[in-house]
Each structure stands twice: as C-alpha cells, then as structure tokens.
Design an enzyme around this catalytic site. Structure first.
Site, PDB file in Angstrom:
ATOM      1  N   SER A  63     -18.603 -12.785 -26.421  1.00 47.66           N
ATOM      2  CA  SER A  63     -18.312 -13.867 -27.371  1.00 47.66           C
ATOM      3  C   SER A  63     -19.106 -13.790 -28.662  1.00 47.66           C
ATOM      4  CB  SER A  63     -18.556 -15.216 -26.714  1.00 47.66           C
ATOM      5  OG  SER A  63     -17.470 -15.487 -25.883  1.00 47.66           O
ATOM      6  N   LYS A  66     -17.038 -13.404 -31.617  1.00 47.51           N
ATOM      7  CA  LYS A  66     -16.354 -14.550 -32.233  1.00 47.51           C
ATOM      8  C   LYS A  66     -16.982 -14.936 -33.574  1.00 47.51           C
ATOM      9  CE  LYS A  66     -15.180 -16.366 -27.630  1.00 47.51           C
ATOM     10  NZ  LYS A  66     -15.515 -17.378 -26.611  1.00 47.51           N
ATOM     11  N   TYR A 189      -7.981  -9.524 -28.680  1.00 47.13           N
ATOM     12  CA  TYR A 189      -9.140 -10.382 -28.385  1.00 47.13           C
ATOM     13  C   TYR A 189     -10.033  -9.734 -27.316  1.00 47.13           C
ATOM     14  CZ  TYR A 189     -11.715 -14.186 -26.144  1.00 47.13           C
ATOM     15  OH  TYR A 189     -12.710 -14.942 -25.568  1.00 47.13           O
ATOM     16  N   TYR A 241     -21.388 -23.222 -26.037  1.00 45.32           N
ATOM     17  CA  TYR A 241     -20.437 -24.003 -25.231  1.00 45.32           C
ATOM     18  C   TYR A 241     -21.009 -25.378 -24.927  1.00 45.32           C
ATOM     19  CZ  TYR A 241     -18.886 -19.230 -24.873  1.00 45.32           C
ATOM     20  OH  TYR A 241     -18.518 -17.969 -25.182  1.00 45.32           O
ATOM     21  N   VAL A 259     -21.017 -13.691 -22.647  1.00 45.65           N
ATOM     22  CA  VAL A 259     -21.202 -13.534 -21.196  1.00 45.65           C
ATOM     23  C   VAL A 259     -21.695 -12.143 -20.804  1.00 45.65           C
ATOM     24  CG1 VAL A 259     -19.629 -15.367 -20.410  1.00 45.65           C
ATOM     25  CG2 VAL A 259     -18.754 -13.043 -20.742  1.00 45.65           C
TER      26      VAL A 259
HETATM   27  N1  GLU Z   1     -14.322 -12.197 -23.095  1.00 48.88           N
HETATM   28  C1  GLU Z   1     -14.888 -13.398 -22.542  1.00 48.88           C
HETATM   29  C2  GLU Z   1     -13.766 -14.355 -22.189  1.00 48.88           C
HETATM   30  O1  GLU Z   1     -12.841 -14.468 -22.967  1.00 48.88           O
HETATM   31  C3  GLU Z   1     -15.808 -14.012 -23.541  1.00 48.88           C
HETATM   32  C4  GLU Z   1     -16.535 -15.231 -23.014  1.00 48.88           C
HETATM   33  C5  GLU Z   1     -17.983 -15.272 -23.423  1.00 48.88           C
HETATM   34  O2  GLU Z   1     -18.588 -14.276 -23.795  1.00 48.88           O
HETATM   35  O3  GLU Z   1     -18.558 -16.370 -23.362  1.00 48.88           O
HETATM   36  O4  GLU Z   1     -13.790 -14.980 -21.182  1.00 48.88           O
END
Ligand code: GLU
Length: 305
Positions: A63, A66, A189, A241, A259
């Site tokens: 993430s 992002k 993605y 989050y 993650v």
């Molecule tokens: N590729 C992971 C997902 O879409 C990213 C989530 C994360 O890193 O928090 O679930």
C-alpha cells in the site's frame, strides 16, 4: 544529531518485539517472507543517509504504492480527483466493503483499498494499457532510481486470491464510479502493490514530500506545494487505516504503511524515513515498524506536533 547512534538504540529496544504479530498471509506469496527482519533508513535533504538492519533487502511495497499513484493522479487531475475519492479517515479496515456500499461507491480516501483502486482506475483512463509502465516510471523518477521492478510471484498470488478487491471494484462500478475494465484495472493495482523496494530506496523516494513537492537533491518538482500539503495531510489522517489516529498519537508524523511490513514517514523540511519489519499488528500495520518510529520521534523530538 547523532542519528546513527539513535538508530542503534532503536534496534536494541525493538528486538524483544520482533517475534510479535503475524506476517500478512491473505496474499500467499507474502506469507513466505522471513518474519523477524528489521530495517530502517533516514534520508536527509543533502542525500546523507543513515541505515540500520537489512536496509538493502527488497520487500513488497504494497500500500505504500498508493502514495505514488495518488501523487500522480493529483498532478494529472488536480481537485477533480475528489469527485472520485474522498479525503476523510475511514475508521474501517483497509479492505472493508460496508462503508463503500452506504456511501454510494465513493471511497472515503485514496489510501484504503477501494480508494486506491479508484485512483488506479483514474490513471487507467489517462494511460490505458500503459498505466503500469507509467506508474513504475513515475516511482523511478521520484526515487531517482531506474532499477525498480515488481515481483511476478507476489503479483500473481494476489491476483489469484483478490476476491475482496475485485468485489470493491465491482461495487464501485455498480454505482457508476469506475470508468474502465475491472479486470485490467485490478491487475494493474496488484502489480503496483507488488513492486519491490528497500528501506534505503523508499526513504529516498519520499523526500519530495518532506520538501513541499520538490526533490531537494535533483530539484525536480513532482506536485505543487499545496498538493504536497494535501498528500501529507491525508497520510497523517488516513495512512494507517483504522489505526491512523493511533499512529498520529504515538508517532506524530505523516506516514503510510503497507502489508508487506513497510512504513514510510515524512519529517517536514528535515528528512524522510522508511522502516521495514514484516510482522503486522491487528490493524495490518508493521508492529515493530510503528514502535521504531515512535521511538524515533520520542528520541529526536522530530514530530509535527
Ligand atoms: N495489495 C494489498 C491489498 O490490496 C495492499 C494492502 C496493504 O498494503 O495494506 O490488499
């Protein structure tokens, strides 16, 4: 300040916690990662770096990608992007479907999964089939590092088990907030999430956000000063989050977790930081990484508050 000694102290203090938490296993390829690793790198404006632990080990940025895709979308579309994603903390898990339904398919922010998928969709509208190439090229430019790549096994593994992310994309499409072919966007993605970088490389990549949108070493501008402020603000309020409040409370810096166990953080006008440790806490953020950053801001006084 003697940053190297501070990093040594941090490493000693986090060691007892290295076996706490669990690696992400909902992406099967990520579950294979050696769980007790730790690395931390600081990059100053003149390019000086301080590292401890396995700072040359590549890990899945997940993430953290992002931040880069949102930066690109903001530079392409400006404020119009907020018609597609909001800018409020979600208070929900990173992959939650519930809120998306009752908020009519508009994700709360670009850093939860739904929001990030919507951002990749907006990039797809602009770049079409070349979207991933443009995303990785942008990350290379921002990092001043042209060696980056994604991990095919992690990408495939997430794609094969990506039911929930596909559900988020489908739900957005049902509300009319999705412009392109779901399969193509989701594949892109997952690819951006499976890009691999070290703490050394990621810390360097975040430097432009500590300097109002301009890389202080190459002097390249990536976003306006105002856009850099917005990205930092959303990292502070939404970067972890439903533990974003916890992170702001304990660490006090804009940051973004993934993650894969990485966390990037920005000390405005001073430095950028990346920490890596794969075991996650119950919110899906690196357990030791969060502790290390808390120790760092306590020891140095470098916090935005
Ligand atoms: N590729 C992971 C997902 O879409 C990213 C989530 C994360 O890193 O928090 O679930």
């Amino acid at each position: 300040m003697d940053y190297q000694s501070i990093l040594k102290e941090i490493k000693l203090e986090i060691e007892p916690f290295l076996s706490e938490g669990n690696v992400a296993d909902y992406i099967p390829a990520l579950a294979k990662v050696e769980p007790n690793q730790f690395a931390m790198t600081l990059t100053l404006f003149d390019g000086t770096t301080y590292s401890i632990g396995c700072s040359d080990t590549k890990f899945s940025i997940q993430s953290i990608s992002k931040v880069f895709t949102f930066t690109k979308a903001l530079s392409l579309y400006g404020k119009k992007i907020y018609n597609k994603v909001g800018k409020e903390p979600s208070g929900n898990p990173f992959n939650s479907l519930v809120q998306l339904e009752y908020e009519n398919g508009i994700p709360r922010n670009p850093f939860i999964n739904a929001g990030a998928i919507a951002i990749t969709d907006s990039l797809f509208t602009h770049y079409e089939r070349d979207t991933f190439d443009n995303i990785i090229q942008f990350i290379k430019d921002i990092s001043n590092n042209y060696e980056l790549d994604y991990n095919e096994e992690v990408w495939r593994s997430e794609y094969e088990c990506g039911y929930r992310n596909s559900a988020l994309a489908n739900l957005m499409k049902s509300f009319g907030n999705f412009e392109n072919d779901i399969e193509s966007v989701i594949k892109t993605y997952f690819k951006q999430c499976s890009i691999e970088m070290t703490t050394f490389e990621l810390s360097r990549a975040m430097l432009f956000l500590a300097n109002h949108g301009v890389d202080p070493i190459t002097q390249k501008r990536f976003v306006t000063q105002s856009q850099a402020k917005r990205i930092n603000a959303i990292m502070l309020t939404c970067g972890h989050y439903d533990a974003s409040g916890e992170f702001a409370f304990h660490v006090g810096l804009p940051g973004k977790s993934g993650v894969g166990g990485g966390i990037v953080a920005v000390v405005p006008e001073v430095m950028s930081i990346c920490v890596f440790s794969p075991r996650l806490n119950s919110w899906g953020n690196s357990l030791v990484g969060t502790k290390a950053l808390e120790l760092f801001t306590t020891k140095t006084g470098h916090s935005i508050f």
